[in-house]
Design a protein around this motif. Structure first.
Motif, PDB file in Angstrom:
ATOM      1  N   SER A  23       0.840  -1.206   0.000  1.00  0.00           N
ATOM      2  CA  SER A  23       0.000   0.000   0.000  1.00  0.00           C
ATOM      3  C   SER A  23       0.870   1.249   0.000  1.00  0.00           C
ATOM      4  O   SER A  23       0.550   2.254  -0.621  1.00  0.00           O
ATOM      5  CB  SER A  23      -0.952   0.015   1.196  1.00  0.00           C
ATOM      6  N   GLN A  24       2.004   1.186   0.693  1.00  0.00           N
ATOM      7  CA  GLN A  24       2.878   2.355   0.763  1.00  0.00           C
ATOM      8  C   GLN A  24       3.618   2.603  -0.544  1.00  0.00           C
ATOM      9  O   GLN A  24       3.791   3.743  -0.965  1.00  0.00           O
ATOM     10  CB  GLN A  24       3.870   2.195   1.922  1.00  0.00           C
ATOM     11  N   SER A  25       4.038   1.527  -1.196  1.00  0.00           N
ATOM     12  CA  SER A  25       4.740   1.715  -2.467  1.00  0.00           C
ATOM     13  C   SER A  25       3.768   2.128  -3.561  1.00  0.00           C
ATOM     14  O   SER A  25       4.056   3.013  -4.369  1.00  0.00           O
ATOM     15  CB  SER A  25       5.472   0.433  -2.850  1.00  0.00           C
ATOM     16  N   LEU A  26       2.587   1.501  -3.555  1.00  0.00           N
ATOM     17  CA  LEU A  26       1.609   1.833  -4.592  1.00  0.00           C
ATOM     18  C   LEU A  26       1.007   3.212  -4.343  1.00  0.00           C
ATOM     19  O   LEU A  26       0.650   3.928  -5.281  1.00  0.00           O
ATOM     20  CB  LEU A  26       0.513   0.759  -4.647  1.00  0.00           C
ATOM     21  N   PHE A  27       0.899   3.584  -3.077  1.00  0.00           N
ATOM     22  CA  PHE A  27       0.473   4.932  -2.741  1.00  0.00           C
ATOM     23  C   PHE A  27       1.405   5.925  -3.435  1.00  0.00           C
ATOM     24  O   PHE A  27       0.982   6.850  -4.118  1.00  0.00           O
ATOM     25  CB  PHE A  27       0.532   5.118  -1.232  1.00  0.00           C
ATOM     26  N   MET A  28       2.710   5.693  -3.229  1.00  0.00           N
ATOM     27  CA  MET A  28       3.684   6.632  -3.785  1.00  0.00           C
ATOM     28  C   MET A  28       3.664   6.581  -5.298  1.00  0.00           C
ATOM     29  O   MET A  28       3.611   7.612  -5.962  1.00  0.00           O
ATOM     30  CB  MET A  28       5.071   6.271  -3.237  1.00  0.00           C
ATOM     31  N   GLU A  29       3.689   5.364  -5.853  1.00  0.00           N
ATOM     32  CA  GLU A  29       3.762   5.262  -7.306  1.00  0.00           C
ATOM     33  C   GLU A  29       2.447   5.687  -7.974  1.00  0.00           C
ATOM     34  O   GLU A  29       2.446   6.543  -8.856  1.00  0.00           O
ATOM     35  CB  GLU A  29       4.094   3.822  -7.730  1.00  0.00           C
ATOM     36  N   MET A  30       1.355   5.057  -7.558  1.00  0.00           N
ATOM     37  CA  MET A  30       0.101   5.222  -8.297  1.00  0.00           C
ATOM     38  C   MET A  30      -0.641   6.501  -7.922  1.00  0.00           C
ATOM     39  O   MET A  30      -1.043   7.268  -8.781  1.00  0.00           O
ATOM     40  CB  MET A  30      -0.815   4.011  -8.053  1.00  0.00           C
ATOM     41  N   GLN A  31      -0.836   6.676  -6.599  1.00  0.00           N
ATOM     42  CA  GLN A  31      -1.656   7.822  -6.174  1.00  0.00           C
ATOM     43  C   GLN A  31      -0.902   9.130  -6.370  1.00  0.00           C
ATOM     44  O   GLN A  31      -1.470  10.114  -6.841  1.00  0.00           O
ATOM     45  CB  GLN A  31      -2.076   7.667  -4.707  1.00  0.00           C
ATOM     46  N   ILE A  32       0.379   9.146  -5.975  1.00  0.00           N
ATOM     47  CA  ILE A  32       1.125  10.406  -6.027  1.00  0.00           C
ATOM     48  C   ILE A  32       1.831  10.596  -7.370  1.00  0.00           C
ATOM     49  O   ILE A  32       1.570  11.553  -8.089  1.00  0.00           O
ATOM     50  CB  ILE A  32       2.177  10.463  -4.888  1.00  0.00           C
ATOM     51  N   CYS A  33       2.708   9.665  -7.701  1.00  0.00           N
ATOM     52  CA  CYS A  33       3.660   9.965  -8.774  1.00  0.00           C
ATOM     53  C   CYS A  33       3.095   9.815 -10.182  1.00  0.00           C
ATOM     54  O   CYS A  33       3.693  10.302 -11.138  1.00  0.00           O
ATOM     55  CB  CYS A  33       4.931   9.145  -8.591  1.00  0.00           C
ATOM     56  N   ARG A  34       1.982   9.122 -10.341  1.00  0.00           N
ATOM     57  CA  ARG A  34       1.360   9.104 -11.668  1.00  0.00           C
ATOM     58  C   ARG A  34       0.281  10.186 -11.788  1.00  0.00           C
ATOM     59  O   ARG A  34      -0.453  10.220 -12.779  1.00  0.00           O
ATOM     60  CB  ARG A  34       0.768   7.726 -11.966  1.00  0.00           C
ATOM     61  N   SER A  35       0.167  11.009 -10.766  1.00  0.00           N
ATOM     62  CA  SER A  35      -0.853  12.068 -10.826  1.00  0.00           C
ATOM     63  C   SER A  35      -0.379  13.188 -11.741  1.00  0.00           C
ATOM     64  O   SER A  35       0.833  13.380 -11.948  1.00  0.00           O
ATOM     65  CB  SER A  35      -1.110  12.627  -9.425  1.00  0.00           C
ATOM     66  N   PHE A  36      -1.322  13.934 -12.251  1.00  0.00           N
ATOM     67  CA  PHE A  36      -0.971  15.074 -13.106  1.00  0.00           C
ATOM     68  C   PHE A  36      -0.117  16.066 -12.327  1.00  0.00           C
ATOM     69  O   PHE A  36       0.847  16.620 -12.856  1.00  0.00           O
ATOM     70  CB  PHE A  36      -2.252  15.752 -13.620  1.00  0.00           C
ATOM     71  N   GLU A  37      -0.484  16.279 -11.068  1.00  0.00           N
ATOM     72  CA  GLU A  37       0.226  17.278 -10.256  1.00  0.00           C
ATOM     73  C   GLU A  37       1.700  16.905 -10.103  1.00  0.00           C
ATOM     74  O   GLU A  37       2.581  17.739 -10.236  1.00  0.00           O
ATOM     75  CB  GLU A  37      -0.416  17.406  -8.865  1.00  0.00           C
ATOM     76  N   PHE A  38       1.948  15.634  -9.815  1.00  0.00           N
ATOM     77  CA  PHE A  38       3.345  15.233  -9.651  1.00  0.00           C
ATOM     78  C   PHE A  38       4.113  15.407 -10.956  1.00  0.00           C
ATOM     79  O   PHE A  38       5.242  15.890 -10.974  1.00  0.00           O
ATOM     80  CB  PHE A  38       3.448  13.781  -9.169  1.00  0.00           C
TER      81      PHE A  38
END
Lengths: 497, 497
Positions: free
Chosen positions: B296-311
């Motif tokens: 959940s922590q790795s996918l949080f970072m990869e999917m939720q945060i780093c694939r976001s438009f904002e990131f």
């Protein structure tokens, strides 16, 4: 039935031995790639393995296996020696208690940390209480060990590095060196002045290129990179584990000269480790002999082989190619003159082959007196400078280039220094023998053919593990006891010709 | 008095825990820097630590400490949970015998080695006997554990990865996904066709530059390189030890896209490890929760945060600068379209966020049936291809891009696959909660301000160690049980907008 006890003993020792192997990897990791702040955890890990191996070696089951194994008549010579070595480790570990070991570990790591500051600030006074504590504790340890080993305090610490070594033996050899070296040094300096012309190499050499050359020459000599590595660390060393031999060096863009020899020195260590008898891996009989023979292998490679004219003749085209350089300064003759230049200087690790033993003798005399209680820590600087003046005719400007230069005492190591010079003497005696058995060796080296040489070392030294002690080894291989005349002859040949 | 038993238990566990830490470093070393032929010795070292830790955990003294500690009334909640976790480990280790563990270790390493060949040759038949042996042995282990844990065979293996996880819970969630995803996938593909315009990036990017960008973004997010490293290995992972968090990736000059996200994924794992409660280091209660929360922590970072438009808006100027590139294809919009492209494909590790769970479900169904004895090893390829057709509407040309692609089963790992998708669901539920508590998060991310986000994760997840199990954690943090609706909502928002 009883034979099973011996096998069981081997298995039990293997468990401990594998912890040592792991410590080797963890030490390498700490010195090369570990993130700086991870040192706290690493200390926990290493202390844990240290205490655990100590505990495992003290185990009563081991004692029982030893007792039962001693009754077995059909052990072969390797097994007999192995049993003897395990027994020695068992007895020593049993005499030491965990709390003392932990205290020593703490005091030495504190002292070492303070040393970095004291050295930086050239402030000997600040280190005194720390070093006093270390010496106090190591003397307690030495006292315990000296009872078990039936020897003097200092000899008990020598025994950490070389089984059966004594200051009596060292004194005999070092006294001869003291008679010989200072006068010889004068002759060499005089000879050099008249005969040695050096074109200095002032070129900056990129670290990447230095590394490339180092790897290339390591491989040419016979180092197998599928069983080892070359990396960078603050202080060069050879470590890792069995069949995983990792050497390190440090580079200086402005001076590739010493770093290259550092690599070749460590290669000598590594080849020894990689050549140990596989059949006896994880057993003390299969391990390398003490540091004397280890240093003999590195100094053999560095001093006897790689500083020779023949090697430099072989290596110089590679230097020119890898560094992309040309000119007379890159020719073998000039390189040889550079690599055999003698010049009294303050720093041991930068010393030449002739003055190096004098640096060692100074340290040996002082550390023996410290442990035997003949001098006090606060007296070290004066004694140091006095010896430097006597032996090398120079006087350090400060303690940073004097008694604060080496890490050894401050990290708790005593009894290591003399092994450097004993190793150099072994190396010259071995080399003299090899030249008789391989009469074309010089031509081979000049042509980059090292296989006969390496095979000779493998079959006569490396593969013997710890079956004999170092005294017997030199006798078996060369037909006579350790004889300092070979070292003198080597120096005379190289430096007065 | 009795409290001392608990403290003693902590100390005893610390000894074992430090062996785990060391194994973490040795594993990292093996995958990154170890010379290739040193693998024989490394296997000896790891097996030794494995057997040793097993033996230490079975020790009767531990049992006595547990019994005595259970009588103490004044343990705090951390201590209580710690005692419970140690007891569970003790019971499981006590039920297993060393010989079985050694057999499993041997069978899995043989099978894994054969798998490399079988995969290379696209030859499923050749792996069958090896995998059958692995499954046979792991079933024996599962049977023993299932009695202790009072659960089914497969659930016993799930428990290696996540305390208290059961296939009943997984089925409930996966059934919902099966109802939702295939139809949703069609919609997304349709939506993409109409709305998504991608300017493909075909530039070759030097590995050095990719690494530089990875390090830079890791640091920006909050990774502290004084406590960790970034290296290269065949299969990316996050390993090392506590406060020594080492992540790896692999680079492809022709495709920097996935390698960058790999680095950021592993950074999520590493931040979790580095944020664990220092007070409880070397104790199970201070350890990371199982793989579900880890993923959940790795996918949080990869999917939720780093694939976001904002990131990607934040990251794109750095990409252009480090890679020395310009043009529309490097703008955030285009990067976002690339990083959220959905396309059914054969290889799980290359799959997009929408199809990934379907890959996982296929593997989950098959491995459960293998362990419960409902299908045979030789039937795997057919079943695999059938599911691929059902769920993703594609059919692998061969087993290399089908059932031979992953290492998991062949190295003996069962029960890991479902945690990837459970982790993704957790991540979306956590993210939904964070957005409520940090309403400016999107703006912060676009501006490269990650400290509030990281602090939130630290105080709500990382610093909790294993105090709660993952179910309780999600309830405490988000106020409700794991709810797949957040994941669906996230997918709809991202892929149908």
């Amino acid at each position: 039935m009883k034979r099973e006890f011996y096998k069981d003993l081997e298995n039990k020792y293997k468990e401990v031995s594998l912890l040592y192997e792991i410590m080797g990897i963890l030490h390498w990791d700490r010195s090369t790639v570990m993130p700086e702040s991870s040192v706290v955890g690493r200390t926990d890990q290493l202390t844990n393995l240290y205490v655990l191996s100590h505990k495992m070696l003290k185990d009563k089951k081991i004692y029982n296996c030893i007792k039962q194994s001693e009754k077995i008549k059909k052990l072969n010579i390797w097994e007999k020696k192995n049993l003897k070595l395990i027994k020695k480790e068992f007895i020593i570990n049993n005499s030491l208690d965990k709390k003392l070991l932990e205290k020593i570990s703490l005091a030495t790591s504190k002292c070492e940390m303070q040393w970095r500051i004291s050295k930086e600030n050239n402030d000997f006074k600040s280190i005194i209480p720390y070093l006093e504590e270390v010496i106090k504790l190591r003397k307690i340890e030495a006292k315990i060990k000296s009872k078990v080993l039936k020897c003097s305090l200092y000899d008990a610490l020598l025994n950490d590095h070389e089984d059966g070594l004594s200051s009596k033996k060292i004194d005999k050899i070092f006294d001869q060196l003291i008679l010989f070296l200072p006068k010889f040094l004068e002759e060499v300096l005089d000879f050099q002045k008249k005969n040695k012309k050096i074109i200095p190499i002032k070129d900056k050499i990129e670290i990447q290129k230095q590394e490339k050359l180092g790897r290339l020459l390591m491989q040419k000599i016979g180092f197998d990179f599928s069983y080892g590595r070359l990396d960078v660390s603050m202080h060069p060393f050879c470590g890792g584990a069995y069949k995983d031999s990792r050497i390190t060096t440090r580079y200086n863009e402005k001076n590739f000269i010493e770093s290259l020899m550092g690599v070749l020195h460590e290669t000598g260590h590594a080849l020894y480790n990689l050549g140990l008898p596989e059949k006896w891996k994880y057993q003390p009989v299969g391990d390398a002999l003490g540091t004397v023979v280890h240093e003999s292998q590195s100094l053999f490679m560095e001093m006897q082989i790689c500083r020779s004219f023949e090697f430099l003749k072989f290596a110089s085209p590679f230097m020119r190619k890898v560094f992309n350089k040309k000119g007379k300064q890159w020719e073998a003759n000039n390189l040889y003159n550079i690599y055999t230049l003698v010049k009294p200087s303050f720093i041991r690790v930068d010393a030449d082959e002739v003055t190096y033993p004098l640096h060692v003798i100074i340290r040996y005399k002082i550390e023996k007196d410290l442990i035997e209680g003949n001098i006090k820590v606060k007296e070290i600087p004066n004694v140091w400078n006095m010896y430097m003046n006597d032996f090398l005719n120079i006087k350090p400007k400060n303690n940073k280039e004097g008694c604060l230069q080496d890490i050894h005492w401050f990290d708790g190591t005593f009894g290591y220094f003399p092994t450097y010079t004993l190793g150099a003497i072994y190396a010259s005696q071995l080399f003299s023998k090899i030249k008789k058995e391989l009469p074309n060796l010089n031509i081979q080296i000049a042509n980059g053919k090292f296989n006969h040489l390496i095979n000779w070392l493998r079959s006569n030294v490396h593969s013997k593990g710890s079956l004999s002690n170092s005294e017997d080894l030199v006798k078996k291989v060369t037909g006579e006891e350790l004889n300092i005349e070979y070292f003198k002859k080597h120096l005379i040949n190289r430096y007065l010709n």
